[in-house]
Design a protein around this motif. Sequence first.
Motif, PDB file in Angstrom:
ATOM      1  N   THR A  74       0.815  -1.225   0.000  1.00 43.30           N
ATOM      2  CA  THR A  74       0.000   0.000   0.000  1.00 43.30           C
ATOM      3  C   THR A  74       0.843   1.268   0.000  1.00 43.30           C
ATOM      4  O   THR A  74       0.326   2.353  -0.253  1.00 43.30           O
ATOM      5  N   ASP A  75       2.135   1.144   0.311  1.00 47.00           N
ATOM      6  CA  ASP A  75       3.017   2.315   0.385  1.00 47.00           C
ATOM      7  C   ASP A  75       3.506   2.676  -1.007  1.00 47.00           C
ATOM      8  O   ASP A  75       4.615   2.327  -1.418  1.00 47.00           O
ATOM      9  N   ARG A 116       4.141   5.899  -3.730  1.00 43.43           N
ATOM     10  CA  ARG A 116       4.454   7.319  -3.630  1.00 43.43           C
ATOM     11  C   ARG A 116       4.467   7.967  -5.011  1.00 43.43           C
ATOM     12  O   ARG A 116       4.720   7.303  -6.020  1.00 43.43           O
ATOM     13  N   ASP A 164       7.522   7.424  -7.184  1.00 43.82           N
ATOM     14  CA  ASP A 164       7.944   6.058  -7.503  1.00 43.82           C
ATOM     15  C   ASP A 164       8.077   5.888  -9.018  1.00 43.82           C
ATOM     16  O   ASP A 164       7.295   6.471  -9.776  1.00 43.82           O
ATOM     17  N   ARG A 191       9.850  -2.388   1.679  1.00 46.26           N
ATOM     18  CA  ARG A 191       9.666  -0.974   2.003  1.00 46.26           C
ATOM     19  C   ARG A 191       8.469  -0.752   2.915  1.00 46.26           C
ATOM     20  O   ARG A 191       8.399   0.266   3.625  1.00 46.26           O
ATOM     21  N   GLN A 192       7.503  -1.665   2.907  1.00 47.47           N
ATOM     22  CA  GLN A 192       6.369  -1.527   3.825  1.00 47.47           C
ATOM     23  C   GLN A 192       6.826  -1.494   5.280  1.00 47.47           C
ATOM     24  O   GLN A 192       6.186  -0.872   6.132  1.00 47.47           O
ATOM     25  N   PRO A 252      10.434   1.834   5.452  1.00 43.97           N
ATOM     26  CA  PRO A 252      10.012   2.779   4.422  1.00 43.97           C
ATOM     27  C   PRO A 252      11.010   3.886   4.102  1.00 43.97           C
ATOM     28  O   PRO A 252      10.913   4.506   3.043  1.00 43.97           O
ATOM     29  N   SER A 281       4.905   0.622   7.860  1.00 41.00           N
ATOM     30  CA  SER A 281       4.201   1.577   6.992  1.00 41.00           C
ATOM     31  C   SER A 281       2.965   0.929   6.433  1.00 41.00           C
ATOM     32  O   SER A 281       2.972  -0.255   6.099  1.00 41.00           O
ATOM     33  N   GLY A 282       1.908   1.717   6.216  1.00 43.88           N
ATOM     34  CA  GLY A 282       0.762   1.193   5.504  1.00 43.88           C
ATOM     35  C   GLY A 282      -0.510   1.327   6.236  1.00 43.88           C
ATOM     36  O   GLY A 282      -1.517   0.912   5.750  1.00 43.88           O
TER      37      GLY A 282
END
Length: 358
Positions: free
Chosen positions: A155-156, A158, A161, A258-259, A262, A357-358
């Motif tokens: 879900t992260d 950006r 990206d 990255r989740q 992050p 994150s998320g």
Amino acid sequence: MGRLSDQAGELAHRLGDRAEAVCRHYLSKGCREGRYWMVGDAHNTPGRSLYVRLTGSEDGRGAAGKWTDAATGEHGDLLDIIALVCGHVQLGDTLDEARRFLSLPDPEPCPEGLRRRGEPKAPTGSPESARRLFAASRPVRGSLVQAHLRARGITDLRADDPLRFHPRCYYTPSRKDLPGTRRAWPAMIAAVTDLDDSITGVHRTYLASGLGPAAPTKAPVATPRRAMGFLLGNGVRFGGADAVMAAGEGVETILSLRQVVPAVPMIAALSSAHLSAILFPPALRRLYVARDDDPAGDAALATLSERAATAGIEVVPLSPILGDFNDDLRLVGPERTCASLAVQLVPEDANRFLTISG
């Protein structure tokens, strides 16, 4: 790239203001029903599967000119309709056609690297061809790409990206594909860049086009992942180069990592062979490697560690609990994944970077 996207956005808005006229011209085998134009599909086939919104909705959620094909789940704007009806491959050709329909003058000359009418076609698989494909793609927000990644627990996403969405990306069937395999699918387009942040290639993940109750999946083709351009030493980069970075093979592996971490810049090399050959940014001092638990992953880690040691860079392997970090994210959960990484990261990095994150 940004300039071409800006032109596309402006033209799509102008076409939406004249949505019914656009539909009568390019989707002439359809008809108006209430606030919609109904037709069989985006190629102007008779029928009622595809509907184009002719006026914006009162709640602001639907803009004039937006369309959806109920049979396939495909959706887009009137620029996509023009491209499909006219058989365009290059975005520039579609923009030219839209300007002709709207009786608009040609824009100022495009920046170098963006093909205009009359310029030679870029060689298939070249960096120039990759750049044009990326420029012709759209942001992932609200697209099938976002839905696909969300189904994978990611879900992260950006704004900066290097990911885009192409609704009908060309696919060349291989000998392993079934007869009659479609030659165009929705796709996630990932930009491959060098140390100077110049696009040298793209990676395509072809997706199934349905948007029904089943979660979006990869397209039913023999090779749903394909790359083009110059890949060796380069990769799909998330975040700017820094003293501490992470690397791995797949885009989804890196996005899954990255989740949980992050703030760490990351790079997806796209294969084990390319992972072992990534170029090191000058500032890099410690590289975490999200390893795949297989012989190819072991070999890549060994080669990468040897190269890094020569350059004075510390390599720290990161091992998933299950088969890969996306399995961990989906099946084990971010909390347990975070706990597993906490004992693998260098303590100062764990304190600095490790959050959920998320």
